[in-house]
Design an enzyme around this catalytic site. Structure first.
Site, short mmCIF file in Angstrom:
data_model
loop_
_atom_site.label_atom_id
_atom_site.label_comp_id
_atom_site.label_asym_id
_atom_site.label_seq_id
_atom_site.Cartn_x
_atom_site.Cartn_y
_atom_site.Cartn_z
N ILE A 14 0.83 -1.21 0.00
CA ILE A 14 0.00 0.00 0.00
C ILE A 14 0.86 1.26 0.00
O ILE A 14 0.51 2.28 -0.60
CB ILE A 14 -0.98 0.00 1.20
CG1 ILE A 14 -2.02 1.11 1.04
CG2 ILE A 14 -0.23 0.15 2.51
CD1 ILE A 14 -2.97 0.92 -0.11
N SER A 36 11.05 -0.15 8.64
CA SER A 36 10.32 -1.34 8.22
C SER A 36 11.23 -2.54 8.42
O SER A 36 12.45 -2.44 8.23
CB SER A 36 9.90 -1.23 6.76
OG SER A 36 9.12 -2.33 6.36
N ARG A 37 10.63 -3.65 8.79
CA ARG A 37 11.45 -4.86 9.00
C ARG A 37 12.08 -5.34 7.70
O ARG A 37 13.17 -5.91 7.70
CB ARG A 37 10.59 -5.98 9.59
CG ARG A 37 10.22 -5.77 11.05
CD ARG A 37 9.44 -6.94 11.57
NE ARG A 37 8.19 -7.13 10.81
CZ ARG A 37 7.39 -8.20 10.95
NH1 ARG A 37 7.73 -9.17 11.78
NH2 ARG A 37 6.27 -8.29 10.26
N LYS A 90 -5.91 3.04 7.61
CA LYS A 90 -7.14 2.45 8.11
C LYS A 90 -6.96 0.94 8.31
O LYS A 90 -6.18 0.31 7.58
CB LYS A 90 -8.30 2.76 7.15
CG LYS A 90 -8.17 2.11 5.76
CD LYS A 90 -8.78 0.72 5.73
CE LYS A 90 -8.51 0.00 4.45
NZ LYS A 90 -8.91 -1.42 4.48
N ASP A 168 -11.62 -5.76 6.73
CA ASP A 168 -10.55 -4.89 6.23
C ASP A 168 -11.02 -4.13 5.00
O ASP A 168 -10.88 -2.91 4.93
CB ASP A 168 -9.28 -5.70 5.95
CG ASP A 168 -8.16 -4.82 5.43
OD1 ASP A 168 -7.53 -4.12 6.24
OD2 ASP A 168 -7.91 -4.83 4.21
#
Length: 308
Positions: A14, A36-37, A90, A168
Site C-alpha cells: 500500500i 520497516s522490517r 485504516k 478490512d
C-alpha cells in the site's frame, strides 16, 4: 511554511502503490526516513525499527503508520510521545480503546492525529452525500465483495485476531456509509462467517436501522471471483441512487451523474497537511465502531477452511 519532514513506518504494497506517489506530488511533505522490517525506499534513510528512526532523525515532524492494525498502537504511542504528528492507515487501530488513548495523547502533546479513511475521498462520495441530503431515503444496500486471493495474497496477519478479516475491505464501505447518510445507523443483527482454520471472518451480513427505522444492509464477502463488487445502493423518493466502483461513480435512476479520476490518497495527504497547519486532529472512529458492534452482536457461523 517549510515542508513537513515525514517518515513512513511499514513499507509494503500500500505504501508503494499509494503513499509514495501521493507524497511525491505534495509539496507540503518531504519524505526523509522509513522504518520497516523488510522494505526500504530507494534514496531514503531506512531503519528496521521506529525507535532507531526517531532517535537518529530528530528532525522528523510527522509519521505515517502503515503496518497492520494489531501493531499500530505501540508505534503511534512512541511517535506521539516524541512530539510527532501521526497519520494512521485504516483502520486506525485494533480496538476503539487504543484509538481513544492515542487521541488523548495527541491532545496532551499538542500534535495532530489523523485517522485516515481513504474511501471517503473517492471521487463521487461528496456528490452522493449531497444527493441523499436532498431527498428521503427508504432503504440502503451495501454490496462489497471481492477476491481475497487477489487483493491480499499470503497476508496471514489479516486472518489473525485483530486483523479484521473481511472487515478490512468492508470498513471502507462503512467509512463511506457513515459519511454520506444524513442520520446515523445502528446495527440490529449480524451473521459472521469464520473459516474453521481462521480467527477472522471471511464474510459478514449486517443489518442496520436509523432512528426513523430506515433499514440498511451490508453484505461483505471475500470469496467473490470475476468482477468485484463495491457498490452502495439507496432507494429514495427521488429514485435509485447507485454509488459504484468503491465510490468513484454516482448514478441516479440509471443515469451517470458524477465520475472523476481517483484521488483518494492524494486527498488524504492534503487533509493531513491541513490539520497539521490548523493544529487539530481528525479522528472519526464511526466505521470501526460498527465493526466492533458486529463482533459484539453478530452470530458466528463456521464454514470450510480457507487456504491461499
Amino acid at each position: 511554511m517549510s515542508p513537513i519532514n515525514l517518515a513512513i513506518v511499514g513499507v509494503g504494497k500500500i505504501v508503494r502503490d499509494q503513499h509514495l506517489p501521493s507524497i511525491a506530488k505534495n509539496p507540503d511533505f518531504n519524505l526523509i526516513a522509513t522504518a520497516s522490517r523488510h522494505g526500504t525506499v530507494e534514496g531514503i534513510q531506512s531503519f528496521t525499527t521506529i525507535e532507531a528512526m526517531l532517535d537518529t532523525v530528530p528532525e522528523i515532524n510527522a509519521v505515517s503508520l502503515c503496518m497492520p492494525p494489531q501493531y499500530r498502537y505501540d508505534a503511534a504511542y512512541k511517535a506521539l510521545s516524541a512530539g510527532k504528528h501521526v497519520f494512521l492507515e485504516k483502520p486506525p487501530g485494533a480496538t476503539l480503546s487504543e484509538v481513544a488513548d492515542l487521541e488523548g495523547l495527541a491532545a496532551s502533546k499538542g500534535v495532530s492525529l489523523f485517522a485516515s479513511w481513504h474511501s471517503r475521498y473517492a471521487a463521487a462520495v461528496e456528490a452522493a452525500r449531497s444527493f441523499l441530503a436532498s431527498t428521503t431515503i427508504n432503504s440502503v444496500h451495501v454490496i462489497w465483495k471481492e477476491d481475497v486471493r487477489h487483493w491480499h495474497p499470503n497476508q496471514d496477519w489479516i486472518w489473525q485476531a485483530g486483523g479484521l478479516g473481511v472487515f478490512d475491505p468492508g470498513i471502507n464501505a462503512l467509512s463511506i456509509v457513515t459519511h454520506i447518510l444524513p442520520k446515523a445507523i445502528f446495527l440490529t443483527s449480524a451473521t459472521l462467517e469464520f473459516p474453521e482454520n481462521r480467527d477472522a471472518p471471511i464474510a459478514a451480513d449486517l443489518h442496520f436501522k436509523n432512528a426513523d427505522n430506515v433499514p440498511a444492509r451490508a453484505e461483505f464477502d471475500w470469496r467473490q471471483t470475476g468482477k468485484q463488487s463495491w457498490d452502495i445502493i439507496a432507494e429514495t423518493a427521488a429514485g435509485q441512487m447507485v454509488l459504484a466502483e468503491g465510490g468513484s461513480k454516482l448514478s441516479v435512476n440509471g443515469e451517470l451523474k458524477f465520475s472523476a479520476p481517483e484521488e483518494e490518497y492524494p486527498s488524504l495527504y492534503r487533509r493531513f497537511a491541513e490539520i497539521i497547519k490548523e493544529g487539530k486532529s481528525d479522528v472519526d472512529v464511526a466505521p470501526l465502531r460498527h465493526v466492533a458492534d458486529a463482533f459484539m452482536l453478530g452470530k458466528r457461523k463456521f464454514v470450510e477452511a480457507f487456504h491461499d
